[in-house]
Enzyme design. Structure first.
Site, PDB file in Angstrom:
ATOM      1  N   ARG A   1      -9.137   0.049   1.447  1.00  0.00           N
ATOM      2  CA  ARG A   1     -10.227   0.159   2.479  1.00  0.00           C
ATOM      3  C   ARG A   1     -11.556  -0.639   2.536  1.00  0.00           C
ATOM      4  NH1 ARG A   1      -9.863   6.499   0.969  1.00  0.00           N
ATOM      5  NH2 ARG A   1      -9.321   5.301  -1.101  1.00  0.00           N
TER       6      ARG A   1
ATOM      7  N   ASP B   1       4.919  -1.017  -3.916  1.00  0.00           N
ATOM      8  CA  ASP B   1       4.183   0.115  -4.746  1.00  0.00           C
ATOM      9  C   ASP B   1       4.946   1.558  -4.404  1.00  0.00           C
ATOM     10  OD1 ASP B   1       2.522   1.566  -6.145  1.00  0.00           O
ATOM     11  OD2 ASP B   1       0.979   1.386  -4.648  1.00  0.00           O
ATOM     12  N   LEU B   2       6.188   1.694  -4.949  1.00  0.00           N
ATOM     13  CA  LEU B   2       6.977   2.959  -4.831  1.00  0.00           C
ATOM     14  C   LEU B   2       6.997   3.867  -6.044  1.00  0.00           C
ATOM     15  CD1 LEU B   2       9.865   1.693  -2.403  1.00  0.00           C
ATOM     16  CD2 LEU B   2       7.486   2.409  -1.836  1.00  0.00           C
ATOM     17  N   LYS B   3       6.506   3.334  -7.001  1.00  0.00           N
ATOM     18  CA  LYS B   3       6.203   3.881  -8.431  1.00  0.00           C
ATOM     19  C   LYS B   3       7.444   4.646  -8.699  1.00  0.00           C
ATOM     20  CE  LYS B   3       1.228   4.714  -7.664  1.00  0.00           C
ATOM     21  NZ  LYS B   3       1.226   4.415  -6.258  1.00  0.00           N
TER      22      LYS B   3
ATOM     23  N   ASP C   1      12.859   8.308 -11.958  1.00  0.00           N
ATOM     24  CA  ASP C   1      14.151   9.184 -11.694  1.00  0.00           C
ATOM     25  C   ASP C   1      14.891   8.787 -13.077  1.00  0.00           C
ATOM     26  OD1 ASP C   1      16.220  10.545 -10.399  1.00  0.00           O
ATOM     27  OD2 ASP C   1      15.457  10.043  -8.445  1.00  0.00           O
ATOM     28  N   ILE C   2      16.267   9.484 -13.004  1.00  0.00           N
ATOM     29  CA  ILE C   2      17.075   8.953 -14.049  1.00  0.00           C
ATOM     30  C   ILE C   2      17.261   7.371 -13.989  1.00  0.00           C
ATOM     31  CG2 ILE C   2      18.129  11.375 -14.171  1.00  0.00           C
ATOM     32  CD1 ILE C   2      20.567   9.907 -12.761  1.00  0.00           C
TER      33      ILE C   2
ATOM     34  N   LYS D   1       0.031  -5.147  -0.536  1.00  0.00           N
ATOM     35  CA  LYS D   1       0.598  -4.209  -1.088  1.00  0.00           C
ATOM     36  C   LYS D   1       1.320  -3.112   0.068  1.00  0.00           C
ATOM     37  CE  LYS D   1      -1.511  -0.427  -3.381  1.00  0.00           C
ATOM     38  NZ  LYS D   1      -0.642   0.705  -2.999  1.00  0.00           N
TER      39      LYS D   1
ATOM     40  N   THR E   1      -4.458   7.705 -11.793  1.00  0.00           N
ATOM     41  CA  THR E   1      -5.793   7.657 -12.005  1.00  0.00           C
ATOM     42  C   THR E   1      -6.429   8.915 -11.472  1.00  0.00           C
ATOM     43  OG1 THR E   1      -6.196   6.216 -10.252  1.00  0.00           O
ATOM     44  CG2 THR E   1      -6.421   5.151 -12.215  1.00  0.00           C
TER      45      THR E   1
HETATM   46  O1  C5P Z   1      -8.565   2.010  -0.274  1.00  0.00           O
HETATM   47  P1  C5P Z   1      -8.267   1.921  -1.655  1.00  0.00           P
HETATM   48  O2  C5P Z   1      -9.126   0.633  -2.183  1.00  0.00           O
HETATM   49  O3  C5P Z   1      -8.914   3.057  -2.371  1.00  0.00           O
HETATM   50  O4  C5P Z   1      -6.635   1.606  -2.081  1.00  0.00           O
HETATM   51  C1  C5P Z   1      -6.321   1.647  -3.234  1.00  0.00           C
HETATM   52  C2  C5P Z   1      -4.944   1.325  -3.491  1.00  0.00           C
HETATM   53  O5  C5P Z   1      -4.420   1.617  -4.528  1.00  0.00           O
HETATM   54  C3  C5P Z   1      -4.004   2.607  -2.577  1.00  0.00           C
HETATM   55  O6  C5P Z   1      -2.800   2.040  -1.911  1.00  0.00           O
HETATM   56  C4  C5P Z   1      -3.720   3.622  -3.735  1.00  0.00           C
HETATM   57  O7  C5P Z   1      -2.517   4.138  -3.270  1.00  0.00           O
HETATM   58  C5  C5P Z   1      -3.388   2.685  -4.842  1.00  0.00           C
HETATM   59  N1  C5P Z   1      -3.762   3.202  -6.001  1.00  0.00           N
HETATM   60  C6  C5P Z   1      -4.982   3.733  -6.553  1.00  0.00           C
HETATM   61  N2  C5P Z   1      -4.883   4.219  -7.828  1.00  0.00           N
HETATM   62  C7  C5P Z   1      -3.800   4.213  -8.618  1.00  0.00           C
HETATM   63  C8  C5P Z   1      -2.475   3.528  -8.130  1.00  0.00           C
HETATM   64  C9  C5P Z   1      -2.614   3.153  -6.974  1.00  0.00           C
HETATM   65  O8  C5P Z   1      -5.803   3.866  -5.913  1.00  0.00           O
HETATM   66  N3  C5P Z   1      -3.912   4.813  -9.977  1.00  0.00           N
END
Ligand code: C5P
Length: 232
Positions: free
Chosen positions: A208, A58-60, A63-64, A31, A117
């Site tokens: 992580r 994952d650029l979410k 926009d319009i 990702k 979240t």
């Molecule tokens: O390091 P970790 O396992 O917490 O990374 C989770 C990844 O998922 C990050 O790239 C974070 O931006 C993404 N993410 C998230 N919660 C969301 C959407 C995406 O933790 N609701």
């Protein structure tokens, strides 16, 4: 192929590439989010696609409708495997994204973020949403489904409800995953990889616990083993 998507949340493409060099594209997906993309742009995505990796960009987008449709086309042209948009962008935006992506072959999976979240009950009230978090998540997931999207990104705690309501072909991508032995970091409502898969997640986004481990490849293999153990 494992359900694990490794979140390449690195400030520098060299660090990302030093991890991906140890990985087999037939084995796991990657990702790329806003930080790394803003630093490295399309060339890194294209390089990893060329190496054979399935990339979740994952650029979410939010926009319009016209702007989101064009952004989705640009992402599809990079050859990525999955892209995402915010369901809060509304029906017209979701339909425009769906139509834009449908022109491409192979077609990237198109999923929606329902509620971030990181939002709590008070946060959603402050932006004018009412009711419980999960009611809002479910309403937005239904909207994404009605607009023809392939699935949603959701918290592991929402998997069971969405799976029950929207059936088995709706794709569920879940971050907030922590192996039992791992630090929780800033994630709050976490679950182990095996629990999330048992509840019906299709893909687990894990950052992580793998990227910050002393031996990332070993960490990945250990997480997979815990998933296998509960499947057997
Ligand atoms: O390091 P970790 O396992 O917490 O990374 C989770 C990844 O998922 C990050 O790239 C974070 O931006 C993404 N993410 C998230 N919660 C969301 C959407 C995406 O933790 N609701």
């Amino acid at each position: 192929m494992t359900p694990i998507i490794i979140a390449l949340d690195y400030p520098d493409p060299k660090l990302a590439l030093s991890l991906t060099k140890q990985l087999d594209p037939q084995h796991c997906r990657l990702k790329i989010g806003k930080e790394l993309f803003t630093r490295s742009g399309p060339p890194l995505v294209e390089e990893l696609v060329k190496q054979g990796f399935d990339i979740f960009l994952d650029l979410k987008f939010h926009d319009i409708p016209n702007t989101v449709a064009r952004a989705c086309e640009a992402a599809a042209q990079l050859g990525v495997w999955m892209i995402n948009v915010h369901a809060l962008g509304g029906r017209q935006m979701l339909l425009a994204a769906r139509e834009a992506v449908a022109k491409y072959s192979p077609q990237p999976l198109l999923v929606a973020v329902t509620l971030l979240t990181s939002l709590e009950r008070n946060d959603i009230y402050a932006i004018g949403l009412h009711g419980e978090l999960d009611e809002n998540v479910l309403r937005l997931a239904r909207l994404a489904d009605a607009c023809g999207l392939d699935g949603v990104v959701c918290s592991p705690w929402e998997i069971a409800l969405i799976r029950k309501t929207l059936g088995n072909s709706f794709t569920l991508v879940t971050p907030g995953i922590r192996p039992a032995s791992s630090a929780t970091n800033d994630q709050k409502r976490i679950m182990t990889p095996a629990q999330a898969v048992q509840l019906g997640a299709n893909y687990l986004v894990i950052g992580r616990p793998i990227t910050a481990a002393p031996a990332p490849l070993q960490a990945l293999l250990e997480i997979e083993e815990t998933i296998r153990e509960t499947r057997d």
